[in-house]
Design an enzyme around this catalytic site. Structure first.
Site, PDB file in Angstrom:
ATOM      1  N   SER A 108      -6.169 -16.104  -3.674  1.00  0.00           N
ATOM      2  CA  SER A 108      -7.627 -16.243  -3.686  1.00  0.00           C
ATOM      3  C   SER A 108      -8.076 -17.136  -4.823  1.00  0.00           C
ATOM      4  CB  SER A 108      -8.288 -14.874  -3.840  1.00  0.00           C
ATOM      5  OG  SER A 108      -9.687 -15.004  -4.058  1.00  0.00           O
ATOM      6  N   TYR A 144      -9.997  -6.858  -7.177  1.00  0.00           N
ATOM      7  CA  TYR A 144      -9.453  -7.782  -6.174  1.00  0.00           C
ATOM      8  C   TYR A 144      -8.749  -8.949  -6.853  1.00  0.00           C
ATOM      9  CZ  TYR A 144      -9.536 -11.324  -2.457  1.00  0.00           C
ATOM     10  OH  TYR A 144      -9.198 -12.310  -1.544  1.00  0.00           O
TER      11      TYR A 144
END
Length: 266
Positions: A158, A171
């Site tokens: 990500s 996350y």
């Protein structure tokens, strides 16, 4: 493994025959796009999902309608025995294909739970860690005997690992771990001709992001302005990078964390 063996592996790779690709979290979004791209490239694609069997069946039907081959299987990545349970579910769905070595494994499945460090509960932290980091590790570990020499592992990371986003701190930690996994794994598996790379998307227009992104033109414009290419990413933008890494053309690329953000916050 000898140099001759590696050249033979590359020749098989170039021939593109008898190839199985496994994509986790492939019932929608980026995973579905990756499954479609790999099927178009000649792979038989195993479409993993957790609970939405109808969505997974839709991905399979779309692939078959386009002339490809695919099947789906369910496995809960939050289960403690993820590695063995995942491949047991795969074998049950694959039939005679269970004995065909897996050429490509794409670790795409993940969840993005929001909250600053003060807001993030321990239960959510552990669940997100299990699905985003522990599960890929255990799935790869259990896959090693069935992975084809000369195969490909692609981990989806990500763009959150590149910038400070305090509201998705948990996350970000899990995806940072995926980046950290990629380099030593590439070194470890290099003797088998297996490449290991990570692909880094930023905000992508998917169903997972629909609740806060779609129908919000000001937010879309703001995010698009943060990308050098001036728009929000689409699932195919990421899938095509994965397709390249899975191909013979990327045989000399390994241990890389590849930015596929459209130039997020350059």
């Amino acid at each position: 493994m000898s140099d001759t063996d590696l050249r033979n592996i590359e020749a098989l790779d170039a021939h593109e025959s008898d190839r199985i690709a496994v994509v986790t979290g492939a019932s929608r979004g980026i995973g579905a796009a990756i499954a479609g791209r790999l099927a178009a490239d000649g792979y038989t694609v195993a479409v993993h999902y957790r609970q939405d069997s109808a969505a997974a069946a839709g991905v399979v039907e779309k692939i078959i309608a386009a002339g490809g081959a695919a099947f789906s299987f369910a496995a809960d990545l939050a289960a403690p025995d993820t590695g063995t349970a995942f491949w047991a579910a795969y074998d049950a769905a694959a039939g005679s294909l269970r004995d065909v070595p897996v050429r490509v494994l794409v670790n795409n499945a993940g969840i993005a739970l929001h909250g600053t460090i003060e807001e993030f509960g321990a239960e959510d932290f552990i669940r997100q860690q299990q699905i985003n980091t522990t599960a890929p590790f255990l799935i790869i570990q259990a896959a090693l005997p069935r992975l084809a020499d000369g195969g490909r592992i692609v981990n989806i990371s990500s763009g959150a690992t590149r910038v400070a986003l305090p509201d998705i701190i948990g996350y970000t930690m899990t995806k940072g771990a995926i980046d950290a996994l990629t380099l030593p794994l590439a070194q470890h598996l290099g003797s088998r001709g297996i490449t290991v790379n990570a692909v880094v998307p930023a905000t992508i227009d998917t169903d997972m992001n629909a609740s806060w992104l779609r129908g919000n033109p000001d937010l879309i414009a703001d995010i698009a302005a943060q990308n050098a290419l001036g728009r929000i990413g689409e699932p195919d933008d990421v899938a095509d990078v994965v397709g390249l890494l899975a191909s013979h053309d990327a045989r000399w690329v390994t241990g890389q964390v590849i930015d596929a953000t459209g130039g997020y916050r350059l």
